[in-house]
Design an enzyme around this catalytic site. Structure first.
Site, PDB file in Angstrom:
ATOM      1  CE  LYS A 153      -1.529  -3.293   3.521  1.00 45.70           C
ATOM      2  NZ  LYS A 153      -1.475  -4.584   2.802  1.00 45.70           N
ATOM      3  CE1 TYR A 208      -4.464  -1.558   5.382  1.00 45.08           C
ATOM      4  CE2 TYR A 208      -3.739   0.480   4.332  1.00 45.08           C
ATOM      5  CZ  TYR A 208      -4.192  -0.827   4.236  1.00 45.08           C
ATOM      6  OH  TYR A 208      -4.377  -1.395   3.008  1.00 45.08           O
ATOM      7  CB  SER A 245      -0.893   0.004   1.242  1.00 42.53           C
ATOM      8  OG  SER A 245      -1.490   1.273   1.437  1.00 42.53           O
TER       9      SER A 245
END
Length: 266
Positions: free
Chosen positions: A164, A160, A147
């Protein structure tokens, strides 16, 4: 040149593939001829529906429930895949969790869960499958779905961002090691993609408006990632190792957002 059927006799395992990007990748791999093991955690109905869709293409498919954060479940998942479909040639690590809050609002247990799935789950799956590939002397392909959050610390996405960034570096380290075993490891980096996960945050009208603002006039689709995964899994990409391929429609060209970024991106 990519041709239909070029992955015939190949077996793929895609984690977190009952819906969204994972489902898009699994379906495109099947269209290219691969037999696919669908992994899910909670969405059994979606997983079984995808299995039937793949079978309608003339390919073999099974759905296996496993929480990738639990190593024992990962081992069972891989064994089920191999006993039903055969040794794994293609692994796609896509399973993810996300709460996405600010540092003021993030609960430790939410951060912990996201990291356990997004980093430890990637580690477990990569290690279990890679060991089997090496033992079997298979020149396999491993693809990780990363991402822009791996590089850019978007606000209100503490868990997140951390997961990631960590998994991105983990996978690059694995790429550096496994290439000596003729196992190619690469990363796909989606831009803003129209998935059920994104629609949990935004209304249909918001998604439409934001899609129109994208450089190519639309948001990414799961099949866009699937087509890129098919390419990386074929001999057409046999000299590509340790690459980060952005599938973002130009959204993050040259490392920066090409239009006003928001607090949440796929």
């Amino acid at each position: 040149m990519l041709e239909k059927g070029m992955l015939v006799n190949k077996v793929a395992l895609v984690t977190g593939s009952s819906k969204g990007i994972g489902a898009g990748i699994a379906l495109e791999l099947a269209k290219a001829g691969a037999d696919v093991c669908i992994n899910y955690s909670n969405s059994r109905g979606d997983a079984e529906q995808l299995v039937n869709q793949i079978k309608s293409l003339g390919r073999r498919a099974i759905a296996v429930r496993a929480n990738v954060a639990e190593r024992a479940q990962v081992i069972e998942m891989v064994e089920a895949c191999e006993s039903n479909l055969g040794p794994i040639d293609i692994l796609v690590t896509n399973a993810v969790a996300s709460v996405r809050n600010s540092i003021l609002e993030t609960k430790f247990e939410d951060l912990q869960k996201t990291v356990e799935i997004g980093i430890f789950g990637v580690f477990h799956t990569l290690q279990v499958v890679a060991r089997r590939m090496v033992d079997q002397g298979k020149q396999g392909t491993i693809i990780h779905v990363s991402s822009p959050h791996a590089r850019t610390p978007f606000k209100e996405a503490i868990d997140y961002n951390v997961a990631k960034a960590g998994s991105h570096h983990l996978v690059m380290t694995v790429a550096n090691e496994l290439m000596w075993h003729k196992i190619r490891v690469n990363i796909l980096e989606p831009g803003w993609t129209d998935t059920p996960g994104e629609r949990a945050w935004y209304s249909d009208e918001q998604m439409k408006t934001m899609g129109e603002r994208m450089p190519l006039g639309r948001m990414g689709l799961p099949e866009d990632l699937g087509k890129a995964a098919v390419f990386l899994a074929t001999k057409a990409a046999e000299y590509i190792v340790g690459a980060v391929i952005k599938v973002d429609g130009g959204q993050f060209i040259e490392g920066g957002p090409s239009w006003e970024s928001t607090s949440r991106h796929q």
